[in-house]
Scaffold this active site. Structure first.
Site, PDB file in Angstrom:
ATOM      1  N   SER A 184      32.426 117.419   7.059  1.00  0.00           N
ATOM      2  CA  SER A 184      33.208 116.895   5.931  1.00  0.00           C
ATOM      3  C   SER A 184      33.103 117.894   4.781  1.00  0.00           C
ATOM      4  CB  SER A 184      32.701 115.496   5.545  1.00  0.00           C
ATOM      5  OG  SER A 184      33.512 114.919   4.544  1.00  0.00           O
ATOM      6  N   HIS A 217      36.910 116.022   8.061  1.00  0.00           N
ATOM      7  CA  HIS A 217      37.631 115.165   7.121  1.00  0.00           C
ATOM      8  C   HIS A 217      38.549 116.016   6.250  1.00  0.00           C
ATOM      9  CE1 HIS A 217      33.991 112.210   7.365  1.00  0.00           C
ATOM     10  NE2 HIS A 217      34.804 112.083   8.392  1.00  0.00           N
ATOM     11  N   ASP A 243      29.301 109.253   8.236  1.00  0.00           N
ATOM     12  CA  ASP A 243      30.187 109.296   9.397  1.00  0.00           C
ATOM     13  C   ASP A 243      29.660 110.293  10.429  1.00  0.00           C
ATOM     14  OD1 ASP A 243      32.442 108.645  10.941  1.00  0.00           O
ATOM     15  OD2 ASP A 243      33.599 110.302  10.105  1.00  0.00           O
TER      16      ASP A 243
END
Length: 351
Positions: free
Chosen positions: A166, A192, A288
């Protein structure tokens, strides 16, 4: 960092400055210390206000955001979050900004957007807490790009590689994937990113890496020498079909606040590939991918996490490590080679 994350908002549009400021002021842990309409005003405001973080519009008159970002990173390294239009040109500029040293990028909202700027306040707080400025300041400006392992020195086994990342992931993925030879193991990645950004990122990786890199499409067969990047913001990426593994794009609600989600990818790899997989979790805020990486490890996969010192944000790798999902933590510069060690075919045959 003070108790509040102190942020300077830079945008040539008074309307956009007001909207960004309103979104940030809604978070009690963020303080908007000032606004600026161009690079000259921003430079003066940075000197006077000493903010923890700057949000910076990419497309400004006179000196544009990229030029100003280069000056900031050279003269006063600090966390900068770029604000960009969700166009192909905006995506290209955002990727350039991330490589120059921006902490992260957010897209400008569409009319009627229910959550304009999404998790911008969380990004600002993460940026204010991060080691990003110190890391950038100590990194050599002329560092050579990592060289890929020669094809003759690597023979792929039957393992698939799954990577999740991310915030800070653009630079991290470049560092890892530039070590891969053209005959690398099939690799699936969830990073992401806003919609439109991943296509530009895949094209960029394809230009600078030895393997073929492409945005994942539904049904694409996993092949040696290919890297598949989950499309941003639309669907989740999974792998499917045990007899002939392929990419599957899944219409589902966001998981852990993200679509695509790293957990969705890792869960599918744990189920389909089991011990014939390597899972890697890189820099990023939140959690995540941590639970999915644990499932991969329980299924027999080898797992690697980026260490705290080299992360822009030690969030996802930290949670994964604390859960017991990470078999070994490594500095970013060592991860690419370690993946190749874990996936190479044994001399007596593919493992």
């Amino acid at each position: 960092m003070s108790a509040l994350a102190r942020v300077l908002v830079v945008d040539d549009s008074p309307t956009m400055r007001g909207l960004i400021s309103a979104v940030l002021k809604a978070d009690p842990e963020v303080e908007v210390v000032g606004q600026a309409g161009n690079a000259m005003e921003a430079r003066a405001a940075i000197k006077q206000l000493n903010p923890d973080v700057v949000t910076l519009d990419i497309e400004m008159p006179e000196m544009n955001g990229l030029e100003f970002l280069e000056k900031i990173m050279r003269l006063r390294p600090m966390p900068v979050i770029m604000v960009s239009s969700l166009t192909h040109r905006g995506a290209d500029a955002s990727l350039a900004a991330l490589e120059i040293g921006a902490f992260d990028c957010v897209g400008k909202p569409a009319p009627g957007d229910a959550r304009p700027f999404g998790d911008l306040a969380d990004k600002v707080k993460a940026a204010a807490r991060s080691q990003h400025a110190a890391y950038r300041a100590t990194r050599p400006e002329t560092a050579a790009a990592p060289q890929p392992v020669p094809m003759s020195e690597y023979r792929a086994g039957r393992k698939v590689v799954a990577i999740g990342s991310s915030t800070g992931g653009v630079e991290a993925l470049i560092a890892v994937l530039q070590k891969f030879p053209a005959n690398c193991p099939p690799t699936v990645i969830t990073q992401h990113m806003p919609p439109t950004f991943t296509k530009s990122f895949a094209e960029r990786l394809n230009r600078i890496c030895a393997p073929v890199v492409e945005e994942a499409t539904d049904g694409a067969r996993l092949q040696t020498g290919k890297i598949y990047l989950a499309p941003g913001g639309e669907r989740h990426l999974q792998i499917a079909n045990r007899s002939a593994p392929c990419c599957r794009l899944l219409d589902r609600d966001p998981v852990n606040g993200h679509r695509p989600s790293v957990d969705v990818l890792f869960d599918s790899v744990a189920e389909l590939a089991g011990r014939n997989a390597v899972g890697v979790i890189l820099t990023g805020m939140g959690r995540d991918g941590a639970a999915g990486l644990l499932k991969m490890r329980h299924a027999g996969a080898r797992t690697v996490g980026q260490n705290e010192k080299t992360c822009v944000v030690y969030g996802m790798p930290r949670v994964a490590y604390e859960l017991g999902a990470v078999e070994q933590q490594l500095p970013l510069a060592s991860i690419g080679e370690e993946i190749l060690k874990l996936t190479t075919a044994r001399k007596e045959g593919a493992d």
